[in-house]
Design a protein around this motif. Structure first.
Motif, PDB file in Angstrom:
ATOM      1  N   ASP A 299       0.830  -1.192   0.000  1.00 36.73           N
ATOM      2  CA  ASP A 299       0.000   0.000   0.000  1.00 36.73           C
ATOM      3  C   ASP A 299       0.876   1.258   0.000  1.00 36.73           C
ATOM      4  N   GLN A 300       0.241   2.391  -0.259  1.00 42.28           N
ATOM      5  CA  GLN A 300       0.960   3.656  -0.367  1.00 42.28           C
ATOM      6  C   GLN A 300       1.645   4.028   0.942  1.00 42.28           C
ATOM      7  N   ILE A 301       1.055   3.678   2.065  1.00 39.36           N
ATOM      8  CA  ILE A 301       1.652   4.012   3.364  1.00 39.36           C
ATOM      9  C   ILE A 301       3.002   3.322   3.523  1.00 39.36           C
ATOM     10  N   GLU A 302       3.082   2.074   3.088  1.00 40.36           N
ATOM     11  CA  GLU A 302       4.346   1.339   3.165  1.00 40.36           C
ATOM     12  C   GLU A 302       5.409   1.988   2.278  1.00 40.36           C
ATOM     13  N   ILE A 303       5.015   2.411   1.093  1.00 40.61           N
ATOM     14  CA  ILE A 303       5.949   3.078   0.190  1.00 40.61           C
ATOM     15  C   ILE A 303       6.381   4.417   0.782  1.00 40.61           C
ATOM     16  N   LEU A 304       5.426   5.183   1.299  1.00 37.80           N
ATOM     17  CA  LEU A 304       5.748   6.473   1.912  1.00 37.80           C
ATOM     18  C   LEU A 304       6.695   6.316   3.099  1.00 37.80           C
ATOM     19  N   ASP A 305       6.514   5.256   3.866  1.00 41.50           N
ATOM     20  CA  ASP A 305       7.390   5.002   5.007  1.00 41.50           C
ATOM     21  C   ASP A 305       8.837   4.800   4.542  1.00 41.50           C
ATOM     22  N   LEU A 306       9.024   4.068   3.464  1.00 41.28           N
ATOM     23  CA  LEU A 306      10.374   3.866   2.938  1.00 41.28           C
ATOM     24  C   LEU A 306      10.955   5.169   2.380  1.00 41.28           C
ATOM     25  N   PHE A 307      10.121   5.974   1.723  1.00 37.29           N
ATOM     26  CA  PHE A 307      10.585   7.282   1.256  1.00 37.29           C
ATOM     27  C   PHE A 307      11.046   8.129   2.443  1.00 37.29           C
TER      28      PHE A 307
ATOM     29  N   MET B 171      13.469  11.099   1.523  1.00 35.75           N
ATOM     30  CA  MET B 171      12.978  11.531   0.213  1.00 35.75           C
ATOM     31  C   MET B 171      11.663  12.309   0.287  1.00 35.75           C
ATOM     32  N   THR B 172      10.906  12.190   1.361  1.00 34.19           N
ATOM     33  CA  THR B 172       9.576  12.803   1.393  1.00 34.19           C
ATOM     34  C   THR B 172       9.630  14.324   1.376  1.00 34.19           C
ATOM     35  N   SER B 173      10.552  14.922   2.106  1.00 32.10           N
ATOM     36  CA  SER B 173      10.595  16.387   2.153  1.00 32.10           C
ATOM     37  C   SER B 173      10.877  16.970   0.773  1.00 32.10           C
ATOM     38  N   TRP B 174      11.730  16.309  -0.006  1.00 34.22           N
ATOM     39  CA  TRP B 174      12.013  16.805  -1.351  1.00 34.22           C
ATOM     40  C   TRP B 174      10.778  16.700  -2.238  1.00 34.22           C
ATOM     41  N   PHE B 175      10.094  15.546  -2.210  1.00 33.58           N
ATOM     42  CA  PHE B 175       8.902  15.381  -3.042  1.00 33.58           C
ATOM     43  C   PHE B 175       7.805  16.364  -2.648  1.00 33.58           C
ATOM     44  N   CYS B 176       7.716  16.684  -1.377  1.00 32.58           N
ATOM     45  CA  CYS B 176       6.673  17.608  -0.921  1.00 32.58           C
ATOM     46  C   CYS B 176       6.915  19.033  -1.411  1.00 32.58           C
ATOM     47  N   THR B 177       8.143  19.370  -1.799  1.00 30.65           N
ATOM     48  CA  THR B 177       8.411  20.708  -2.324  1.00 30.65           C
ATOM     49  C   THR B 177       7.989  20.836  -3.785  1.00 30.65           C
ATOM     50  N   LEU B 178       7.747  19.727  -4.447  1.00 28.45           N
ATOM     51  CA  LEU B 178       7.350  19.762  -5.848  1.00 28.45           C
ATOM     52  C   LEU B 178       5.890  20.156  -5.985  1.00 28.45           C
ATOM     53  N   LYS B 179       5.557  20.822  -7.060  1.00 30.22           N
ATOM     54  CA  LYS B 179       4.200  21.329  -7.296  1.00 30.22           C
ATOM     55  C   LYS B 179       3.137  20.240  -7.150  1.00 30.22           C
ATOM     56  N   ASN B 180       3.399  19.059  -7.719  1.00 26.17           N
ATOM     57  CA  ASN B 180       2.430  17.966  -7.669  1.00 26.17           C
ATOM     58  C   ASN B 180       2.843  16.860  -6.708  1.00 26.17           C
ATOM     59  N   GLY B 181       3.802  17.129  -5.839  1.00 26.85           N
ATOM     60  CA  GLY B 181       4.225  16.152  -4.845  1.00 26.85           C
ATOM     61  C   GLY B 181       4.613  14.825  -5.472  1.00 26.85           C
ATOM     62  N   PHE B 182       4.066  13.742  -4.931  1.00 23.41           N
ATOM     63  CA  PHE B 182       4.391  12.408  -5.435  1.00 23.41           C
ATOM     64  C   PHE B 182       3.780  12.121  -6.801  1.00 23.41           C
ATOM     65  N   ASP B 183       2.911  12.985  -7.274  1.00 23.24           N
ATOM     66  CA  ASP B 183       2.330  12.814  -8.609  1.00 23.24           C
ATOM     67  C   ASP B 183       3.102  13.581  -9.681  1.00 23.24           C
ATOM     68  N   THR B 184       4.250  14.135  -9.327  1.00 26.53           N
ATOM     69  CA  THR B 184       5.077  14.876 -10.270  1.00 26.53           C
ATOM     70  C   THR B 184       5.674  13.935 -11.316  1.00 26.53           C
ATOM     71  N   GLN B 185       5.629  14.345 -12.566  1.00 23.40           N
ATOM     72  CA  GLN B 185       6.268  13.585 -13.642  1.00 23.40           C
ATOM     73  C   GLN B 185       7.775  13.779 -13.505  1.00 23.40           C
ATOM     74  N   ILE B 186       8.503  12.696 -13.406  1.00 23.82           N
ATOM     75  CA  ILE B 186       9.957  12.798 -13.215  1.00 23.82           C
ATOM     76  C   ILE B 186      10.730  12.512 -14.498  1.00 23.82           C
ATOM     77  N   GLY B 187      10.024  12.427 -15.595  1.00 24.75           N
ATOM     78  CA  GLY B 187      10.674  12.265 -16.892  1.00 24.75           C
ATOM     79  C   GLY B 187      11.034  10.822 -17.199  1.00 24.75           C
ATOM     80  N   GLU B 188      11.294  10.596 -18.473  1.00 26.06           N
ATOM     81  CA  GLU B 188      11.674   9.255 -18.913  1.00 26.06           C
ATOM     82  C   GLU B 188      12.966   8.842 -18.219  1.00 26.06           C
ATOM     83  N   ARG B 189      12.937   7.639 -17.632  1.00 27.60           N
ATOM     84  CA  ARG B 189      14.081   7.096 -16.890  1.00 27.60           C
ATOM     85  C   ARG B 189      14.499   8.004 -15.737  1.00 27.60           C
TER      86      ARG B 189
END
Length: 133
Positions: free
Chosen positions: A14-22, A27-45
């Motif tokens: 589940d997402q909670i398990e993945i978030l716990d590992l982040f 890694m969570t603080s960096w993703f939270c600074t992005l406009k779309n958070g964990f739904d941000t497109q990080i590009g090909e590869r």
């Protein structure tokens, strides 16, 4: 985004398990600074990620695979080479927990410290010769 981490339709994870590992890999603080958070497109590869961020995502993938598929053979080749010392120690601690499953077979290839302290056997390869330590 979650399917890009899990690479399957494995409904056990589940997402909670993945978030716990982040969170455990800082890694969570960096993703939270992005406009779309964990739904941000990080590009090909993952072209919009640093090499260390890509490596931490691969560590998360490996840890999830080890937990849900311990019957597989896992080969990790320099899986912490792009991490700073502190983050490498966090990752090694997470792998130490994962390695407690005695039925799991993992081959770690590393020039960095850490794995040598948590693996059952250490084999040094030098001058095309193998030496167990």
């Amino acid at each position: 985004m979650w399917n890009n981490i899990v690479f399957s339709n494995d409904d056990k994870i589940d997402q909670i398990e993945i978030l716990d590992l982040f969170k455990k890999l800082s890694m969570t603080s960096w993703f939270c600074t992005l406009k779309n958070g964990f739904d941000t497109q990080i590009g090909e590869r993952g072209c919009k990620l640093s090499s260390g961020q890509k490596q931490r995502i691969n560590i998360i993938r490996m840890l999830l695979a080890m937990k849900y598929h311990p019957d597989k053979l896992f080969i990790m080749d320099e899986i912490t080479s792009n991490l700073d010392k502190d983050t490498r120690e966090l990752a090694v601690d997470l792998f130490r927990e994962a390695f407690k499953n005695e039925n799991m077979t993992v081959i770690c290839i590393s020039h960095n410290e850490g794995f040598d302290k948590i693996c059952d056997r250490k084999i040094l390869v030098k001058d095309h010769k193998f030496k167990e330590e």
